[in-house]
Design a protein around this motif. Structure first.
Motif, PDB file in Angstrom:
ATOM      1  N   VAL A 147      68.924  -5.307   2.190  1.00  0.00           N
ATOM      2  CA  VAL A 147      69.889  -5.231   1.100  1.00  0.00           C
ATOM      3  C   VAL A 147      70.796  -6.452   1.197  1.00  0.00           C
ATOM      4  CG1 VAL A 147      71.783  -3.947   0.045  1.00  0.00           C
ATOM      5  CG2 VAL A 147      69.855  -2.709   1.085  1.00  0.00           C
ATOM      6  N   LEU A 148      70.882  -7.216   0.121  1.00  0.00           N
ATOM      7  CA  LEU A 148      71.779  -8.366   0.058  1.00  0.00           C
ATOM      8  C   LEU A 148      72.896  -8.052  -0.922  1.00  0.00           C
ATOM      9  CD1 LEU A 148      69.240 -11.347  -0.011  1.00  0.00           C
ATOM     10  CD2 LEU A 148      70.407 -10.332   1.969  1.00  0.00           C
ATOM     11  N   VAL A 149      74.125  -8.135  -0.438  1.00  0.00           N
ATOM     12  CA  VAL A 149      75.293  -7.877  -1.270  1.00  0.00           C
ATOM     13  C   VAL A 149      75.880  -9.220  -1.684  1.00  0.00           C
ATOM     14  CG1 VAL A 149      77.561  -6.785  -1.406  1.00  0.00           C
ATOM     15  CG2 VAL A 149      75.733  -5.710  -0.060  1.00  0.00           C
ATOM     16  N   VAL A 177      72.943  -5.819  -4.364  1.00  0.00           N
ATOM     17  CA  VAL A 177      74.175  -5.193  -4.820  1.00  0.00           C
ATOM     18  C   VAL A 177      75.118  -6.291  -5.290  1.00  0.00           C
ATOM     19  CG1 VAL A 177      76.224  -3.881  -4.134  1.00  0.00           C
ATOM     20  CG2 VAL A 177      73.965  -3.218  -3.264  1.00  0.00           C
ATOM     21  N   HIS A 178      75.696  -6.099  -6.471  1.00  0.00           N
ATOM     22  CA  HIS A 178      76.749  -7.011  -6.931  1.00  0.00           C
ATOM     23  C   HIS A 178      78.082  -6.309  -6.723  1.00  0.00           C
ATOM     24  CE1 HIS A 178      78.445  -9.808 -10.306  1.00  0.00           C
ATOM     25  NE2 HIS A 178      78.941 -10.072  -9.118  1.00  0.00           N
ATOM     26  N   LEU A 179      78.826  -6.782  -5.727  1.00  0.00           N
ATOM     27  CA  LEU A 179      80.136  -6.223  -5.408  1.00  0.00           C
ATOM     28  C   LEU A 179      81.190  -7.001  -6.187  1.00  0.00           C
ATOM     29  CD1 LEU A 179      81.978  -4.386  -3.669  1.00  0.00           C
ATOM     30  CD2 LEU A 179      81.901  -6.179  -1.904  1.00  0.00           C
ATOM     31  N   MET A 203      78.692  -2.427  -7.500  1.00  0.00           N
ATOM     32  CA  MET A 203      79.775  -1.697  -6.861  1.00  0.00           C
ATOM     33  C   MET A 203      81.068  -2.420  -7.207  1.00  0.00           C
ATOM     34  SD  MET A 203      78.137  -0.971  -3.057  1.00  0.00           S
ATOM     35  CE  MET A 203      79.384   0.214  -2.569  1.00  0.00           C
ATOM     36  N   ARG A 204      82.135  -1.653  -7.393  1.00  0.00           N
ATOM     37  CA  ARG A 204      83.444  -2.239  -7.679  1.00  0.00           C
ATOM     38  C   ARG A 204      84.440  -1.828  -6.599  1.00  0.00           C
ATOM     39  NH1 ARG A 204      84.878  -4.426 -12.256  1.00  0.00           N
ATOM     40  NH2 ARG A 204      87.030  -3.685 -12.025  1.00  0.00           N
ATOM     41  N   LEU A 205      85.279  -2.772  -6.198  1.00  0.00           N
ATOM     42  CA  LEU A 205      86.296  -2.451  -5.213  1.00  0.00           C
ATOM     43  C   LEU A 205      87.180  -1.306  -5.711  1.00  0.00           C
ATOM     44  CD1 LEU A 205      87.751  -3.022  -2.551  1.00  0.00           C
ATOM     45  CD2 LEU A 205      89.099  -4.765  -3.756  1.00  0.00           C
TER      46      LEU A 205
END
Length: 199
Positions: free
Chosen positions: A17-19, A87-89, A157-159
């Motif tokens: 998994v690469l964030v 994942v796009h954080l 994902m969002r902070l």
């Protein structure tokens, strides 16, 4: 950008998994939380000191969170592609820019302001500090979104909603572990910039 948050079936579940992120959006906190997942290693910017193939040579069952991966998207697409889940954080873009402005003379933002946006002593910047920070955030975000638009396994994902999104994330990759300890990490502010407000 396409977001596929439904749990991945075992046969199609990647073991990497690469964030991807701009930075200043909870990446250290997410790495600390992921460290409590059983059967997965997790790291934050673990291979930034390496070059060549070693830079992207991650072990199996690994979660890597690294804002500098936005500079490597072409190589990631070529060398890793859909063998990984992505994942796009994110965080509110203005909050990210303001946080970078408070760290303007270090790290990525210093490189962006002094080297990517080339200035000399004879040519002063035509943009204010906050405009330069906003430009960086917009550029990196657009690069990540363009890359992820062609990938098979993607979620965001969002902070601001990190606790609920972490639950979706663990379900998505089929991870278990000490989720109470992971939630405790998410509730803390790791590597926060002084002056930042909690999400």
């Amino acid at each position: 950008m396409i977001d596929h948050p439904s749990p991945l079936s075992a046969p199609e579940r990647p073991d990497l998994v690469l964030v991807l992120c701009t930075g200043r959006c909870g990446s250290t906190t997410l790495a600390r939380a992921c460290a409590h997942l059983d059967g997965w290693s997790a790291a934050h910017e673990s291979r930034t000191h390496l070059v060549g193939p070693a830079r992207l040579s991650y072990p199996s069952r690994h979660i890597e969170i690294d804002n500098r991966l936005s500079w490597y998207l072409g190589r990631i697409g070529r060398d890793i592609g859909d063998r990984a889940a992505y994942v796009h954080l994110t965080r509110d873009a203005e909050a990210v820019a303001q946080s970078f402005a408070r760290r303007a003379n270090q790290g990525i933002m210093r490189a962006w302001r002094q080297d990517v946006l080339t200035h000399t002593r004879w040519r002063e910047p035509k943009a204010s500090l906050i405009e330069q920070c906003r430009d960086h955030v917009e550029t990196v975000t657009a690069n990540i979104e363009a890359f992820l638009a062609t990938r098979r396994h993607v979620m965001t994902m969002r902070l601001e909603t990190i606790e609920a999104d972490f639950e979706r994330f663990t379900s998505w990759i089929g991870a278990q572990g000490d989720l109470a300890a992971a939630r405790a990490e998410l509730a803390r502010r790791h590597n926060a910039t002084q002056g930042d407000t909690p999400a």
